[in-house]
Write a protein that holds these residues in place. Structure first.
Motif, short mmCIF file in Angstrom:
data_model
loop_
_atom_site.label_atom_id
_atom_site.label_comp_id
_atom_site.label_asym_id
_atom_site.label_seq_id
_atom_site.Cartn_x
_atom_site.Cartn_y
_atom_site.Cartn_z
N ARG A 29 64.21 39.42 39.76
CA ARG A 29 62.94 38.81 39.32
C ARG A 29 62.24 38.11 40.48
N SER A 30 63.01 37.47 41.36
CA SER A 30 62.39 36.81 42.52
C SER A 30 61.79 37.83 43.48
N LEU A 31 62.43 38.99 43.61
CA LEU A 31 61.87 40.05 44.45
C LEU A 31 60.55 40.57 43.86
N ILE A 32 60.51 40.71 42.55
CA ILE A 32 59.28 41.15 41.87
C ILE A 32 58.17 40.14 42.15
N ALA A 33 58.49 38.87 42.02
CA ALA A 33 57.49 37.81 42.24
C ALA A 33 56.97 37.82 43.68
N LYS A 34 57.79 38.28 44.62
CA LYS A 34 57.39 38.34 46.03
C LYS A 34 56.69 39.65 46.38
N GLY A 35 56.49 40.53 45.38
CA GLY A 35 55.74 41.77 45.61
C GLY A 35 56.57 42.97 46.01
N HIS A 36 57.89 42.93 45.85
CA HIS A 36 58.75 44.04 46.26
C HIS A 36 58.91 45.12 45.18
#
Length: 88
Positions: A29-36
């Protein structure tokens, strides 16, 4: 950004593995939030899975995978590959 895939195979018992799944999901989820654009899942027959994500290059992809709680806690063996999309 190029796409990368982490293909993994579990190397610990299920109860040990399951302890780290919530942290892994939070990490994705943190990767998604960072645009990955990360996506994660497991094989229907269990025992392994994969994570798709974007990164600037292979070095960044390796750094992203190194921070995954499943890797940090020795739950899986894995390979990283750049995925070259032919048709979108």
């Amino acid at each position: 950004m190029p796409w990368f895939v982490k293909i993994e195979k579990g190397i610990v018992d299920k109860s040990t593995f399951d302890q780290f799944v919530p942290a892994h999901k939070d990490y994705v989820r943190s990767l998604i939030a960072k645009g990955h654009q990360a996506k994660t899942g497991y094989w229907g027959e269990r025992g392994g899975g994969m994570m798709l994500f974007t990164a600037a290059d292979l070095e960044e992809a390796k750094a992203i995978v190194a921070q995954d709680p499943l890797i940090q806690n020795g739950c899986v063996d894995y390979q990283i590959h750049e995925w070259c999309i032919v048709i979108e």
